[in-house]
Design a protein around this motif. Structure first.
Motif, short mmCIF file in Angstrom:
data_model
loop_
_atom_site.label_atom_id
_atom_site.label_comp_id
_atom_site.label_asym_id
_atom_site.label_seq_id
_atom_site.Cartn_x
_atom_site.Cartn_y
_atom_site.Cartn_z
N VAL A 69 0.88 -1.17 0.00
CA VAL A 69 0.00 0.00 0.00
C VAL A 69 0.91 1.21 0.00
O VAL A 69 1.84 1.31 0.82
N ALA A 70 0.66 2.15 -0.92
CA ALA A 70 1.52 3.32 -1.07
C ALA A 70 0.70 4.60 -0.96
O ALA A 70 -0.53 4.59 -1.17
N ASN A 71 1.38 5.70 -0.65
CA ASN A 71 0.69 6.98 -0.62
C ASN A 71 0.41 7.46 -2.05
O ASN A 71 0.80 6.81 -3.02
N ARG A 72 -0.20 8.59 -2.20
CA ARG A 72 -0.61 9.04 -3.53
C ARG A 72 0.59 9.36 -4.42
O ARG A 72 0.48 9.38 -5.64
N ASP A 73 1.78 9.58 -3.80
CA ASP A 73 2.99 9.82 -4.58
C ASP A 73 3.68 8.53 -5.00
O ASP A 73 4.72 8.58 -5.67
N GLY A 74 3.13 7.39 -4.59
CA GLY A 74 3.71 6.10 -4.99
C GLY A 74 4.76 5.56 -4.06
O GLY A 74 5.42 4.57 -4.38
N PRO A 105 -4.92 2.40 -8.61
CA PRO A 105 -5.02 3.73 -8.01
C PRO A 105 -6.28 3.82 -7.16
O PRO A 105 -7.37 3.43 -7.60
N ILE A 106 -6.15 4.29 -5.93
CA ILE A 106 -7.28 4.31 -4.99
C ILE A 106 -7.87 5.72 -4.95
O ILE A 106 -7.16 6.70 -4.72
N PHE A 107 -9.18 5.80 -5.21
CA PHE A 107 -9.89 7.07 -5.23
C PHE A 107 -10.94 7.09 -4.12
O PHE A 107 -11.53 6.07 -3.79
N ARG A 148 -13.85 10.83 -5.76
CA ARG A 148 -13.27 11.24 -7.05
C ARG A 148 -11.91 11.93 -6.91
O ARG A 148 -11.47 12.63 -7.80
N ARG A 149 -11.23 11.67 -5.77
CA ARG A 149 -9.89 12.22 -5.55
C ARG A 149 -8.93 11.06 -5.28
O ARG A 149 -9.24 10.14 -4.52
N HIS A 150 -7.75 11.09 -5.90
CA HIS A 150 -6.75 10.05 -5.74
C HIS A 150 -6.08 10.19 -4.37
O HIS A 150 -5.49 11.24 -4.08
N ILE A 151 -6.16 9.14 -3.52
CA ILE A 151 -5.61 9.23 -2.17
C ILE A 151 -4.49 8.23 -1.89
O ILE A 151 -3.71 8.43 -0.95
N ALA A 152 -4.36 7.17 -2.69
CA ALA A 152 -3.35 6.15 -2.38
C ALA A 152 -3.24 5.18 -3.56
O ALA A 152 -3.91 5.33 -4.59
N TRP A 153 -2.38 4.16 -3.38
CA TRP A 153 -2.22 3.06 -4.34
C TRP A 153 -2.23 1.74 -3.57
O TRP A 153 -1.76 1.67 -2.43
N SER A 154 -2.70 0.69 -4.22
CA SER A 154 -2.44 -0.67 -3.75
C SER A 154 -1.82 -1.45 -4.90
O SER A 154 -2.10 -1.15 -6.08
N ALA A 155 -0.99 -2.41 -4.56
CA ALA A 155 -0.31 -3.20 -5.60
C ALA A 155 0.04 -4.56 -5.03
O ALA A 155 0.21 -4.73 -3.82
N MET A 156 0.15 -5.52 -5.91
CA MET A 156 0.54 -6.87 -5.53
C MET A 156 1.15 -7.53 -6.76
O MET A 156 0.64 -7.36 -7.87
N PHE A 157 2.26 -8.21 -6.57
CA PHE A 157 2.70 -9.06 -7.68
C PHE A 157 2.94 -10.47 -7.19
O PHE A 157 3.30 -10.70 -6.03
#
Length: 619
Positions: free
Chosen positions: A60-65, A116-118, A121-130
């Motif tokens: 889980v990352a902040n909106r800046d990645g 990208p997590i909204f 309608r505002r981008h607040i964070a990211w989630s990712a998994m590989f």
């Protein structure tokens, strides 16, 4: 070229003060989000590599990645630089190509899902998994071909692509991808599981922002990154010297006759900034053992290594990345030129941990680990079963973990602490083979005050004709010991045919045909020993012998003499230890088992395999 986030709420997030209680609540909630991502994935994936073994990495990352919680460090910045287009609410990105995402992943079987997590309608964070897919197409089942010379031979390359567009699955793209793999059902389920895990994290982040407010959620993420920055700054100033020091180790071979390949790293400090310089590392290989190491990935390795060594309670995230300068020469084994093959990068990846341990530990020998995080051994077995159905096994084996300042290395453990073994019952239920031996190899761990963990011997009896491939390391070089500890035993692979003939197999090989009844003895390396073995408690050595971890003859490596009844002969032990210590003299900090030339010279005698020749290069 870079991605652009489309928001329909122009109100910017504000940095505001947050009380410590709220910070702790949100931090622990985000830690739980990471755990929940794994739980969702493991319960919905199909392949044993992800479902049983846990070969996946959440974030889980902040909106800046920047990763705030997770396991493998942030790769979002590089991935977004590679994607030229708009990202909107409901979009989900998929990629697997290291050359197209700044080495966010380092070989094609690893598929990344990025969400990208909204909120409102505002981008607040990211989630990712590989996760590591069981197959990615290409030359060989399992998609890690030993003899590949370019990435085009290693399977389908997926550039950063919208798998979902505004919440709608792009079915035609998915079917095109799955059409190019040998295990489409497993890949489909595993990919769905990756998406589900990321969507779960997205829901939890939105819930936190709804509970505490968007600005509090945003500000807390920033504080979590700053906490990590402050902790790592102190650690770097404490353990990294201003004067340069260097360390080198080797990848044994490239699977096509070349090797060993040197990995060299120098370290020094400039103010509060640590500098890692890989100048002196060998040129890239002709085969697939190249490791496209992104600078951010190495920062992640360094942070994870040091935090776990000094204070595991520190939350690991990307907050400290500006404190670490990483320099990797282009065209080297660790930054190969496109389109070099990359699928066998696990060997160099594992060796990086040994190099980092040897490099950082020189200034604090009492905190130095021996070698043993040396590889992630792979076995592939595929063919058609008695009913004519295709089967394909990909299994990661375990070796010996090094002796440590805190105690003995675990026997038969994974390079990655979060991995688990695939239960033998599962393997036997789903694949046409029987596991007839699964036991530690006595004496394979390096002798020391703290014993290196033993490697494993696993005997696979094949119940159908098929083809196997092996990917392993530490068959030529030894997992080195430290502070007087001895090296661990090297790995070996023995195939015994039904007619009784024995065939020693290379550590990296593919296309080996097996018949019903053949047995493969898959023997992994032991961890290096830590500290003077003649200071180990004789009763502890006796207990190791009772447990089958050390033989009676092997006890003499510790200067311990056992009576016929298995008890310690105290007088004989004191005499033997005095003699052995005098013969050895003052031990060196590192025991590599000899120079690389000496190790190569006795390779055939000890390993039944000829030494590799000098490595070639591709420029």
């Amino acid at each position: 070229m870079t991605a652009r986030i489309t928001e329909h709420n122009g109100t910017p997030l504000q940095r505001i003060p947050v009380d410590t209680v709220t910070v702790d609540i949100i931090e622990n909630a985000l830690r739980n989000v990471r755990v929940e991502m794994d739980a969702v994935l493991f319960r919905t994936a199909m392949s044993p590599g992800i479902r049983e073994q846990g070969d996946c990495f959440p974030m889980v990352a902040n909106r800046d990645g920047k990763m705030v919680v997770g396991q493998f460090g942030s790769f979002i910045h590089g991935l977004m630089e590679a994607y030229d287009g708009e990202l909107e609410e409901g979009d989900i990105i998929l990629t697997n190509d290291p050359y197209m995402c700044g080495a966010a992943v380092s070989h094609l079987p690893d598929w990344i899902v990025l969400v990208p997590i909204f909120k409102d309608r505002r981008h607040i964070a990211w989630s990712a998994m590989f996760g590591h897919m069981s197959d990615n197409g290409g030359m060989t089942p399992g998609s890690i071909p030993v003899q590949a010379t370019t990435i085009f031979q290693e399977g389908i390359r997926i550039p950063p692509t919208k798998l979902y567009r505004k919440g709608e699955l792009q079915s035609d793209i998915l079917e095109l991808i799955l059409h190019n793999v040998r295990t489409p059902q497993w890949n489909r389920f595993d990919l769905n599981a990756l998406v589900a895990a990321c969507n779960t994290a997205a829901r939890r982040c939105v819930e936190l922002a709804e509970r505490f407010g968007d600005d509090v959620f945003y500000s807390t993420m920033e504080l979590m990154l700053e906490r990590n920055h402050a902790a790592m700054k102190q650690i770097i100033e404490m353990i990294v010297p201003e004067e340069p020091r260097s360390f080198e180790d080797y990848v044994c071979d490239d699977g096509v006759g070349g090797g060993p390949y040197k990995i060299k790293c120098s370290l020094w400090r400039e103010g509060s900034r640590a500098v890692f310089d890989f100048a002196g590392t060998d040129p890239q290989a002709n085969s697939s053992i190249n490791f496209f190491l992104s600078e951010d990935m190495f920062r992640m390795f360094f942070g994870s290594f040091t935090i776990n060594l000094f204070d595991p309670q520190i939350l690991f995230n990307d907050g400290f990345y500006d404190l670490v300068d990483v320099r990797i020469p282009p065209g080297s084994l660790l930054k190969p030129n496109y389109p070099a093959a990359l699928s066998g990068r696990t060997h160099a990846l594992g060796r990086i941990f040994d190099v980092m341990g040897g490099l950082l530990g020189q200034g604090a020998p009492e905190a130095l680990n021996a070698a043993g995080f040396s590889d992630s051994p792979h076995l592939f077995y595929s063919g058609y079963d008695n009913s004519g159905e295709w089967f394909q096994l990909f299994q990661i084996g375990f070796g010996g973990i090094p002796g440590r300042p805190a105690g003995d290395g675990p026997d038969g453990h994974s390079l990655w602490p979060g991995f688990t073994n695939v239960p033998n019952e599962f393997v036997e239920a789903y694949f046409p083979l029987r596991i007839e031996r699964y036991e530690p190899i006595a004496d394979s761990g390096g002798a020391g005050l703290h014993r290196g963990g033993n490697g494993l011997s696993v005997a696979y009896r094949f119940l159908c004709d098929g083809t196997i491939a092996i990917h392993d390391e530490r068959w030529l070089t030894y997992p080195w010991g430290v502070n007087g500890g001895e090296p661990g035993q090297r790995s070996s692979k023995l195939l015994v045919r039904t007619d009784g003939s024995e065939h020693w197999l290379p550590s990296k090989c593919e296309g080996v045909e097996v018949k019903v009844g053949d047995i493969l003895y898959f023997n992994t390396w032991g961890g290096g020993g830590w500290g003077d073995p003649y200071r180990r408690d004789p009763e502890t050595v006796r207990l190791d012998v009772d447990r089958g971890l050390v033989t009676a003859a092997g006890a003499r490596r510790y200067g311990v003499v056992l009576n016929e009844d298995g008890s310690v002969d105290d007088d004989a032990t004191r005499t033997l230890r005095t003699q052995l210590a005098a013969q050895r003299g003052e031990p060196d900090m590192f025991n590599f088992g000899g120079s690389i030339e000496e190790i190569k010279a006795r390779a055939l005698e000890e390993t039944h395999l000829p030494p590799p020749q000098a490595p070639g290069s591709v420029n």
